[in-house]
Motif scaffolding. Structure first.
Motif: not given
Ligand SMILES: NC(=O)N[C@H]1NC(=O)NC1=O
Length: 192
Positions: A10-12, A17-19, A26-31, A178-184
């Motif tokens: 969901s967008y939430e 996670i990516f906000g 976060p407006i960029i992630t939301a878009a 982003i790489q860090d999120i993917l790794r973790k």
């Protein structure tokens, strides 16, 4: 979790996670969420880049009664202004985002001598006075000495050049976040 998992968020959840892949924007992630389904994690990044590139930077001159009126369009500068100073007030007061705290710590900015901190504060102040936005550099790709050197050198730049360099640094920070999120999250990208 894999790309399918991200595509079914969901967008939430996506924002959770990516906000903060772009600091405090976060407006960029939301878009970017609207671009699902992503066929690679690189598409998330492409979406961020396109959003940023769509923001205005130009300085327009309008004529009125033969006088030139300058109207600045400041979209990209706004993104830079969301970034905290390196080794600044937010670091001291413990109010940095988790990501920025980690990046600044990694570059050695949490263990500066008082002389180094004073020098960095002075340079940051001069930079903001000249450009109207903070000095931004991808701290994970630097250390404190490189940061000082780059800050001194970039102070000499033309504002239009410096805006583009700052935005390039924002994109590098985003890539590594982003790489860090993917790794973790064990979200191993097949192609980024
Ligand atoms: N001002 C500035 O460069 N801030 C940052 N750089 C970075 O890597 N993380 C930040 O918060």
């Amino acid at each position: 979790m894999d790309l399918d998992a991200v595509n079914s968020m969901s967008y939430e959840q996506f924002l959770d996670i990516f906000g903060n892949i772009i600091e405090k924007c976060p407006i960029i992630t939301a878009a970017v969420w609207s671009r699902r389904p992503f066929s690679s994690f690189g598409e998330v990044e492409d979406g961020v880049h396109e959003f940023i590139e769509s923001l205005p930077i130009s300085v327009e001159f309008l004529e009125e009664n033969s006088h030139k009126i300058c109207t600045k369009k400041q979209g990209k500068e706004g993104i830079l202004r969301c970034h905290p100073d390196l080794a600044g007030r937010e670091l001291t007061s413990g109010t940095l985002t988790m990501e920025s705290q980690e990046e600044q710590r990694g570059a050695g900015l949490t263990s500066l001598t008082s002389q180094e901190r004073e020098r960095l504060t002075l340079l940051n102040t001069q930079y903001k006075e000249k450009f109207g936005f903070p000095f931004v550099i991808c701290a994970k790709m630097a250390d404190k000495d490189k940061i000082m050197r780059e800050l001194s050198a970039r102070l000499q730049n033309d504002p239009s050049v410096e805006l583009l360099i700052g935005i390039d640094e924002v994109k590098k920070i985003c890539h590594l976040r982003i790489q860090d999120i993917l790794r973790k999250g064990s979200l191993l990208p097949t192609k980024l």
